[in-house]
Design a protein around this motif. Structure first.
Motif, PDB file in Angstrom:
ATOM      1  N   HIS A  48     -20.205 -27.555   4.445  1.00  0.00           N
ATOM      2  CA  HIS A  48     -19.171 -26.599   4.818  1.00  0.00           C
ATOM      3  C   HIS A  48     -17.903 -27.375   5.176  1.00  0.00           C
ATOM      4  O   HIS A  48     -17.961 -28.348   5.930  1.00  0.00           O
TER       5      HIS A  48
ATOM      6  N   LYS B 283     -14.026 -22.698  -2.998  1.00  0.00           N
ATOM      7  CA  LYS B 283     -14.714 -21.488  -2.529  1.00  0.00           C
ATOM      8  C   LYS B 283     -15.818 -21.177  -3.529  1.00  0.00           C
ATOM      9  O   LYS B 283     -15.572 -21.201  -4.743  1.00  0.00           O
ATOM     10  N   THR B 284     -17.031 -20.911  -3.063  1.00  0.00           N
ATOM     11  CA  THR B 284     -18.131 -20.630  -3.994  1.00  0.00           C
ATOM     12  C   THR B 284     -18.113 -19.155  -4.387  1.00  0.00           C
ATOM     13  O   THR B 284     -17.384 -18.358  -3.800  1.00  0.00           O
ATOM     14  N   LYS B 285     -18.989 -18.818  -5.345  1.00  0.00           N
ATOM     15  CA  LYS B 285     -19.089 -17.412  -5.766  1.00  0.00           C
ATOM     16  C   LYS B 285     -19.533 -16.543  -4.601  1.00  0.00           C
ATOM     17  O   LYS B 285     -19.293 -15.351  -4.572  1.00  0.00           O
ATOM     18  N   GLY B 286     -20.221 -17.155  -3.644  1.00  0.00           N
ATOM     19  CA  GLY B 286     -20.671 -16.397  -2.475  1.00  0.00           C
ATOM     20  C   GLY B 286     -19.662 -16.445  -1.328  1.00  0.00           C
ATOM     21  O   GLY B 286     -20.002 -16.149  -0.188  1.00  0.00           O
ATOM     22  N   ASP B 287     -18.438 -16.919  -1.640  1.00  0.00           N
ATOM     23  CA  ASP B 287     -17.352 -16.982  -0.664  1.00  0.00           C
ATOM     24  C   ASP B 287     -17.524 -18.023   0.430  1.00  0.00           C
ATOM     25  O   ASP B 287     -16.900 -17.939   1.487  1.00  0.00           O
ATOM     26  N   ASP B 288     -18.401 -18.994   0.190  1.00  0.00           N
ATOM     27  CA  ASP B 288     -18.514 -20.093   1.160  1.00  0.00           C
ATOM     28  C   ASP B 288     -17.397 -21.099   0.892  1.00  0.00           C
ATOM     29  O   ASP B 288     -17.076 -21.384  -0.259  1.00  0.00           O
ATOM     30  N   GLU B 289     -16.833 -21.632   1.959  1.00  0.00           N
ATOM     31  CA  GLU B 289     -15.816 -22.689   1.812  1.00  0.00           C
ATOM     32  C   GLU B 289     -16.544 -24.019   1.916  1.00  0.00           C
ATOM     33  O   GLU B 289     -17.004 -24.394   3.001  1.00  0.00           O
TER      34      GLU B 289
END
Ligand code: HAM
Length: 438
Positions: free
Chosen positions: A55, A78-84
């Motif tokens: 992260h 940013k991932t497809k799951g909105d993780d930074e």
């Protein structure tokens, strides 16, 4: 030319600042990793590997938002799951995250961990500076004893000895204080730089308010000149930091480590407290500090707490592997000799090739290093490859041998060969290896 056609013809190259480690380089990497494992184990460090992605917040919180590493050099997305997430630019914050997450704070202290792996920083590539590079790092968590600081420094020298590098090395050391004394120093530093701000580069001017210690790292000549007259941290250390630093230096003397006191050494990461250090080769020191550091580290007594763990002091260092490999190549260090017993399996014709596959597997299972050229047909080409690869013994399986369940064993040096039953091959090879070793 249509775009698609043009694209097809253009070879794709590795991204800027990254490189391939080719087979001819691996003996260096293997030798270095073997030395690292040996030295780390001898100082009681156990291996840990953390993910390459973490992260982004881990580094923002751990390394510091106003550092170049986090502020300018991270590969974040940013991932497809909105993780930074970010590719790790360094290993300390991830190891501390893993220490907390895996309940290692219940283990006997200090918890001593080491890691070897790739790190990523979007820097300007130049000699010895890459965007993907490798570090060997150690982290010792849970002790404030200055003996650990000295031992971590000594480990670098032990690794250089283990590699039998002839170059001499030295370490720059400093103390940057702690929560008690650093604020006073920082405010003195701010006042000083404010009084000199007209002489600083725009980047450093911004750093006066956010992180004046970082001005020490600026390579701009004018800024360096201003920094020379800046207040000296050693005049501001509290009694505890002072005593700690004195003990570290005492231990370094005791261990016979060559050190240089550098009161402008602040390091590019915000988590440090008290002792900080960087390693350099002596041979290049005449270049006046232009040489890249081979490694660096220090104490970070508040990082575990900052990342949500029970507060414990800690310390570590990391060494840049590409920079060490560069020295190993320069000095042509002795690399591990290839295994003496080298067997090359030669096959002629379809039936022999099919049978060779089983023989190859059998030998491999019995831990005999065997090489082959299954894709080649002619005996001449295969013998040539065997000789080129430095094989001591060639095993030749032709059509006749395949039918009769025999195999030819050829001594590559003398050229003498004999035909033996296939079921006796393993015993024959072991016998020959024993004779060679005697
Ligand atoms: P660092 O000084 O940022 O410290 O990096 C340690 C070493 O990694 C450097 O001295 C250098 O040899 C190598 N290095 C850094 N950036 C590059 C690059 N772009 N290309 C090639 N080599 C590079 C840290 O990373 C801290 N985590 C060290 C530490 C561990 N402190 C406490 N524990």
């Amino acid at each position: 030319m249509p775009f698609a056609v043009r694209m097809k013809k253009q070879p794709i190259v590795a991204p800027k600042g990254t490189f391939d480690i080719l087979p001819q380089d691996f003996p260096y990497w293997d030798r270095l990793e073997e030395a690292i494992k040996k030295v780390a184990a001898s100082y009681g460090f156990k291996r840990i590997e953390t993910p390459i992605i973490e992260h982004t917040d881990l580094f923002v919180r751990g390394v510091g938002n106003f550092t170049d590493i986090v502020g300018k050099e991270m590969y974040s997305f940013k991932t497809k799951g909105d993780d930074e997430l970010s590719l790790r630019p360094e290993g300390t914050a991830p190891v501390i995250r893993a220490y907390i997450q895996n309940g290692m704070d219940n283990m006997p202290r200090p918890v001593k961990l080491f890691y070897v792996g790739p790190m990523f920083r979007h820097e300007n590539p130049q000699a010895g500076r890459f965007r993907e590079f490798h570090q060997f790092g150690i982290e010792a968590i849970g002790s404030s004893n200055p003996v650990l600081d000295a031992q971590a420094i000594k480990m670098f020298f032990s690794l250089m000895e283990e590699l039998k590098l002839k170059n001499k090395f030295f370490v720059k050391v400093n103390s940057i204080g702690d929560r008690t004394c650093r604020p006073k120093y920082i405010s003195a530093l701010k006042s000083y730089y404010k009084s000199q701000q007209g002489k600083l580069c725009p980047d450093c001017r911004k750093k006066i308010a956010t992180n004046p210690l970082r001005i020490f790292d600026c390579k701009n000549e004018k800024c360096t000149r201003v920094s020379l007259q800046a207040p000296n941290i050693l005049d501001y250390l509290c009694d505890e930091c002072n005593a700690h630093f004195k003990q570290v230096l005492d231990y370094l003397d005791e261990l016979g480590v060559t050190y240089l006191l550098d009161t402008k050494l602040a390091r590019g990461l915000d988590y440090y407290t008290k002792t900080v250090f960087e390693f350099y080769p002596e041979a290049n020191s005449a270049e006046g500090g232009k040489t890249n550091a081979l490694g660096g580290g220090g104490r970070y007594d508040y990082l575990v707490e900052l990342l949500g763990g029970k507060p414990v002091p800690a310390l570590g260092m990391a060494i840049g592997l590409e920079r060490i490999i560069g020295l190993m190549k320069q000095e042509k260090v002795k690399l591990a000799m290839p295994k003496e017993e080298r067997v090359f399996l030669i096959q002629l014709g379809d039936m022999a090739r099919k049978k060779s596959l089983g023989i190859f597997e059998e030998l491999r299972k019995n831990k005999i290093m065997v090489e082959e050229a299954f894709s080649k047909d002619s005996i001449k080409a295969q013998l040539k490859t065997a000789a080129k690869n430095g094989a001591n013994i060639a095993l030749i399986l032709g059509q006749k041998e395949a039918i009769d369940d025999n195999i030819i064993v050829r001594d590559m040096q003398s050229g003498i060969q004999e035909t033996i039953p296939l079921h006796k091959l393993l015993g024959e090879l072991k016998k020959r290896f024993k004779e060679q070793a005697a």
